[in-house]
Design an enzyme around this catalytic site. Structure first.
Site, PDB file in Angstrom:
ATOM      1  N   LYS A  15       3.910   1.751  -1.272  1.00  0.00           N
ATOM      2  CA  LYS A  15       4.453   1.979  -2.623  1.00  0.00           C
ATOM      3  C   LYS A  15       3.394   2.609  -3.529  1.00  0.00           C
ATOM      4  O   LYS A  15       3.674   3.588  -4.248  1.00  0.00           O
ATOM      5  CB  LYS A  15       4.919   0.642  -3.213  1.00  0.00           C
ATOM      6  CG  LYS A  15       5.200   0.658  -4.712  1.00  0.00           C
ATOM      7  CD  LYS A  15       5.414  -0.757  -5.223  1.00  0.00           C
ATOM      8  CE  LYS A  15       5.536  -0.790  -6.745  1.00  0.00           C
ATOM      9  NZ  LYS A  15       6.775  -0.172  -7.220  1.00  0.00           N
ATOM     10  N   ARG A  33      10.624   1.258  -4.642  1.00  0.00           N
ATOM     11  CA  ARG A  33      11.023   0.049  -5.358  1.00  0.00           C
ATOM     12  C   ARG A  33      11.020  -1.147  -4.408  1.00  0.00           C
ATOM     13  O   ARG A  33      11.742  -1.168  -3.409  1.00  0.00           O
ATOM     14  CB  ARG A  33      12.404   0.246  -5.972  1.00  0.00           C
ATOM     15  CG  ARG A  33      13.052  -1.017  -6.521  1.00  0.00           C
ATOM     16  CD  ARG A  33      12.494  -1.419  -7.842  1.00  0.00           C
ATOM     17  NE  ARG A  33      13.306  -2.462  -8.446  1.00  0.00           N
ATOM     18  CZ  ARG A  33      12.827  -3.436  -9.198  1.00  0.00           C
ATOM     19  NH1 ARG A  33      11.537  -3.504  -9.443  1.00  0.00           N
ATOM     20  NH2 ARG A  33      13.621  -4.335  -9.739  1.00  0.00           N
ATOM     21  N   ASN A  56      20.632  -5.185   0.935  1.00  0.00           N
ATOM     22  CA  ASN A  56      20.140  -4.743  -0.367  1.00  0.00           C
ATOM     23  C   ASN A  56      19.216  -3.538  -0.230  1.00  0.00           C
ATOM     24  O   ASN A  56      18.527  -3.174  -1.165  1.00  0.00           O
ATOM     25  CB  ASN A  56      19.399  -5.892  -1.073  1.00  0.00           C
ATOM     26  CG  ASN A  56      18.995  -5.510  -2.490  1.00  0.00           C
ATOM     27  OD1 ASN A  56      19.693  -4.767  -3.165  1.00  0.00           O
ATOM     28  ND2 ASN A  56      17.845  -5.988  -2.941  1.00  0.00           N
ATOM     29  N   ILE A  68      22.268  -0.799 -20.198  1.00  0.00           N
ATOM     30  CA  ILE A  68      22.614  -1.839 -19.229  1.00  0.00           C
ATOM     31  C   ILE A  68      21.756  -3.082 -19.387  1.00  0.00           C
ATOM     32  O   ILE A  68      22.127  -4.164 -18.949  1.00  0.00           O
ATOM     33  CB  ILE A  68      22.531  -1.277 -17.799  1.00  0.00           C
ATOM     34  CG1 ILE A  68      23.473  -0.078 -17.668  1.00  0.00           C
ATOM     35  CG2 ILE A  68      22.901  -2.315 -16.762  1.00  0.00           C
ATOM     36  CD1 ILE A  68      24.917  -0.368 -18.041  1.00  0.00           C
ATOM     37  N   GLY A  69      20.593  -2.948 -20.027  1.00  0.00           N
ATOM     38  CA  GLY A  69      19.843  -4.176 -20.297  1.00  0.00           C
ATOM     39  C   GLY A  69      18.351  -4.012 -20.424  1.00  0.00           C
ATOM     40  O   GLY A  69      17.772  -4.391 -21.435  1.00  0.00           O
ATOM     41  N   GLU A 127       0.825  -1.207   0.000  1.00  0.00           N
ATOM     42  CA  GLU A 127       0.000   0.000   0.000  1.00  0.00           C
ATOM     43  C   GLU A 127       0.863   1.263   0.000  1.00  0.00           C
ATOM     44  O   GLU A 127       0.518   2.271  -0.625  1.00  0.00           O
ATOM     45  CB  GLU A 127      -0.918   0.008   1.230  1.00  0.00           C
ATOM     46  CG  GLU A 127      -1.944  -1.111   1.255  1.00  0.00           C
ATOM     47  CD  GLU A 127      -1.457  -2.372   1.922  1.00  0.00           C
ATOM     48  OE1 GLU A 127      -2.299  -3.246   2.214  1.00  0.00           O
ATOM     49  OE2 GLU A 127      -0.232  -2.492   2.152  1.00  0.00           O
ATOM     50  N   CYS A 150      26.254  -1.858  -9.396  1.00  0.00           N
ATOM     51  CA  CYS A 150      25.480  -0.699  -8.958  1.00  0.00           C
ATOM     52  C   CYS A 150      26.243   0.078  -7.896  1.00  0.00           C
ATOM     53  O   CYS A 150      27.384  -0.214  -7.587  1.00  0.00           O
ATOM     54  CB  CYS A 150      24.131  -1.147  -8.411  1.00  0.00           C
ATOM     55  SG  CYS A 150      22.999  -1.741  -9.678  1.00  0.00           S
ATOM     56  N   HIS A 179      17.642   6.777 -12.024  1.00  0.00           N
ATOM     57  CA  HIS A 179      16.666   6.751 -10.939  1.00  0.00           C
ATOM     58  C   HIS A 179      15.855   8.041 -10.869  1.00  0.00           C
ATOM     59  O   HIS A 179      14.983   8.171 -10.019  1.00  0.00           O
ATOM     60  CB  HIS A 179      17.364   6.495  -9.601  1.00  0.00           C
ATOM     61  CG  HIS A 179      18.029   5.163  -9.521  1.00  0.00           C
ATOM     62  ND1 HIS A 179      19.345   4.977  -9.847  1.00  0.00           N
ATOM     63  CD2 HIS A 179      17.543   3.937  -9.197  1.00  0.00           C
ATOM     64  CE1 HIS A 179      19.651   3.698  -9.704  1.00  0.00           C
ATOM     65  NE2 HIS A 179      18.583   3.043  -9.316  1.00  0.00           N
TER      66      HIS A 179
END
Length: 762
Positions: A21, A519, A117, A435-436, A19, A647, A698
């Site tokens: 996010k 995220r 992380n 980058i992909g 919620e 990163c 970002h």
């Protein structure tokens, strides 16, 4: 008799169904107004508190809840607002601008929170700034909880020692001046809490686990000066993520309680406690349950261990708690989760961990017999989980057991490979690439949902993915990129995608964890031996290559990142799990090469985040991490170019390991570092292929060509032009198509202008 209480250090912010996010992103996109947004956030704040109350936790934290990041909260609270944001008059706009940037101003740097992380926003010190207490967020949250719920909570504050350690923009000689400015502000904050009648405050100082005795002594002076003016407030000094080297110094701090991690300390905190004792006039807050993994605890072992700790402690009060904030695990088991019973019964998320604490408290207070039936149930669940994991073992392990040293190294040296690849690939100087990933639009996400819900057939979904791939191959051609990617539209997450196709992994539907800002990710669950089943990326990559004469990169996630971004099994060393994953990825690399793909990128963005906090432990980890990468990539021909990507990190810490990976090209997130890594490269040249990100993905901001050209030209002062690549900071999955295309066009133009300038100097 020792009084036993349960305590929580922090709770996930995102809500059971994310919620938090959804509220953030709706507000950012203008779909909800500020009043609605703040109302929703308040509801989520109270929901997190109520969940902890429902688990009968005695001491519940507040102010761990945030709009974006708790370190950013601290910076804003003390007016650590960089000059480039000072023209923003609205506090909430300023807050989000620092996190996400604006069209005019680059966002603050983002990096990993210790060895996790989770990403925090890096505070920026400016020498002439006027720091002050702009608002007392812990006090506001405390009053809000007490007024609405009638509950006495424990405000959580990031400690000054750790806050400064995490910040940037100052020299070592500035630290005393910073302390001198900030101690009165921390004192003011705590004094206001004291005046409100707050009983306990938790001050998080995880940076103290790596402090030397001299550094701990400097930190002690901070607390002595604060305590001279704040004597009626109980302070819990909380450490976590490892043992405290300066233990003797720590237990002499003028605080009423000390929190220690007894899970990730490798047994050292207990050794210190037995050797040097623990003050009888202080509360020991003992982190006895793993706050970073999701496995159900061995409750009998934990109960016996804690009972022994208490019997030898002689303290009047002990708090039992998770090893760290539960920010790093999912909120709770979702009622609609679809996992095998033997697996899900062996899991414990934030809510369940708090319930385990309550059960352990009952066992400590009333005796083991009072909770024996629950202990027996937990033991059976753990045994069933072990049997479930063992069922995945296959003959694939036999091949892995036959690996030799030759399987961990490419036979040809880099300089010779570079010559061969330059001839075979035919790329221009300063080649451009991404980058992909490309934007995962609402249409992409909707298509995936329809397919997962079986509203679309495999054929329908496959056709859609092909259409998206072709569209973005055409866009890349039009932009003028030199090395293309297929876009990864079939992938929800760079780890989840591979785990779903490998043996030994399980995936949840609702077990989300915050990575940065809004995220969220669903880390895979590694419960058994990892095995390769069939090619995972060949079909999509070969299709993309068939659409263009330019080279298309194969895109894989590396073994260490898959390990570090998963909830890994606890019954094997991490090195062994990494090698299992690497062996499986080796098969995929070979399949891509056999299919004609000449450039293969094996991303390791999480390699540094797995670095132990103590430098003395680095070498062991970095050695096997590099070995795992090489095991994945060393079986290819010299003509196949291996790339990797990393990163936000302090790359200077691991440059030797980056060399040891023996990748032909490494791309690194760079734009938010404001040139810091270039200073390092000037003194320590990196001579293999290197791409430093020229713009921040970002942020929705589209940097002008001139800005990216400046970054390229600065990089070429320290990087050889014949092996320098031009690329964004990271994948473009979270960006909108329009801003992605505009930024890449500017990037390609910047590379062209840089090439022209190079040609003129020849």
């Amino acid at each position: 008799m020792t009084n036993v209480k349960t305590s929580s250090l922090g709770f996930p912010r995102i809500g059971l169904n994310r919620e938090w996010k959804k509220s953030l992103e709706a507000y950012w996109k203008g779909k909800t107004d500020r009043e609605t947004f703040l109302k929703e956030i308040d509801e989520q704040f109270f929901a997190a508190l109520k969940t902890q109350l429902d688990q009968q936790i005695d001491i519940i934290p507040v102010s761990d809840f945030t709009f974006y990041d708790h370190v950013l909260d601290t910076a804003i609270m003390f007016n650590w607002i960089p000059e480039r944001f000072k023209d923003l008059n609205d506090p909430l706009d300023t807050y989000f601008a620092m996190a996400r940037g604006t069209k005019e101003a680059v966002s603050c740097e983002m990096t990993k929170w210790f060895n996790t992380n989770y990403h925090y926003i890096v505070p920026e010190y400016e020498k002439n700034a006027q720091y002050r207490l702009t608002k007392n967020k812990p006090l506001e949250d405390y009053k809000k909880a007490k007024t609405a719920l009638g509950v006495e909570t424990k405000p959580v504050i990031l400690g000054l020692y750790t806050f400064v350690a995490l910040a940037k923009g100052y020299e070592t000689q500035d630290i005393k001046d910073i302390y001198q400015q900030m101690i009165p502000l921390y004192t003011q904050l705590l004094k206001e809490l004291e005046q409100e009648g707050v009983k306990w405050v938790q001050i998080d100082e995880p940076a103290l686990v790596t402090a030397s005795p001299a550094e701990a002594a400097a930190a002690k002076e901070i607390y002595e000066k604060i305590k001279d003016n704040v004597s009626g407030l109980n302070v819990l000094l909380q450490t976590y993520f490892d043992s405290v080297d300066a233990y003797k110094e720590l237990i002499s701090f003028p605080v009423e309680g000390i929190g220690l991690d007894f899970v990730h300390d490798k047994g050292k905190n207990l050794e210190h406690l037995k050797a040097h004792g623990f003050p009888k006039d202080k509360v020991l807050a003992a982190g006895i349950l793993d706050g970073r993994n999701i496995w159900k605890a061995n409750l009998e072992e934990r109960l016996d261990w804690t009972a022994e700790l208490i019997s030898g402690l002689g303290a009047s009060e002990i708090w039992i708690q998770p090893s760290n904030s539960l920010l790093h695990v999912p909120v709770a088991k979702h009622p609609e989760e679809q996992l095998a019973d033997d697996l899900i019964n062996g899991l414990s998320f934030a809510k369940e961990k708090l319930s385990e604490l309550t059960l352990l408290k009952e066992g400590l207070v009333s005796g083991k017999a009072a909770v024996q039936s629950q202990i027996n149930d937990a033991n059976e669940h753990l045994q069933a989980l072990k049997r479930y994991g063992a069922a995945t073992n296959t003959a694939f392990a036999e091949e892995r057991d036959k690996l030799t040293e030759e399987d961990f190294a490419r036979p040809t040296a880099f300089e010779e490979r570079l010559r061969i690849q330059n001839e075979s690939l035919g790329l221009p100087v300063l080649p451009t690439t991404t980058i992909g990933s490309f934007p995962q639009t609402a249409e992409v996400r909707s298509a995936r949902q329809k397919w997962r819900k079986q509203e679309w057939s495999d054929e329908q979904y496959g056709s859609f993915i092909k259409e998206e791939t072709k569209r973005w191959i055409d866009i890349q051609e039009d932009i003028g990129l030199d090395v293309l990617v297929h876009g990864e539209f079939e992938r929800t997450d760079m780890v989840e995608y591979f785990g779903e196709k490998l043996g030994g992994f399980a995936f949840t539907k609702y077990a989300w964890v915050q990575s940065y800002g809004s995220r969220c990710v669903r880390p895979p669950v590694i419960y058994g031996d990892v095995e390769f089943k069939e090619p995972m990326t060949v079909k999509e990559t070969v299709y993309a290559q068939s659409l263009t004469s330019k080279k298309v990169k194969g895109m894989l996630t590396g073994p260490v990142t898959i390990l570090n971004w998963s909830f890994a099994r606890y019954d094997l060393p991490r090195k062994e799990i990494a090698f299992q994953i690497a062996h499986a990825l080796r098969k995929e690399v070979e399949a891509l090469e056999k299919a004609g793909i000449q450039i293969i990128q094996v991303d390791e963005p999480a390699l540094r985040e797995g670095l132990p906090l103590k430098e003395r432990d680095w070498n062991e980890y970095l050695t096997w991490a590099a070995e795992a990468f090489r095991l994945s990539t060393s079986s290819v021909q010299d003509t196949t170019q291996i790339h990797t990507h990393m990163c936000y990190s302090n790359f200077e810490d691991i440059v030797d390991t980056i060399e040891d990976l023996d990748a032909d090209v490494i791309t690194i997130e760079h734009s938010r570092s404001h040139g810091g890594f270039l200073d390092y490269l000037e003194q320590h040249p990196y001579l293999k292929g290197l791409g430093l990100g020229v713009y921040d993905i970002h942020s929705p901001r589209v940097p002008p060509t001139e800005e990216m050209l400046t970054i390229i030209e600065d990089a070429l002062k320290v990087c050889p032009a014949d092996r320098f690549w031009v690329n964004p900071d990271c994948g473009l999955k979270t960006r909108q198509p329009e801003e992605t295309i505009a930024a890449l066009k500017n990037m390609v133009e910047a590379a062209k202008q840089a090439r022209d300038k190079l040609a003129q100097t020849v």
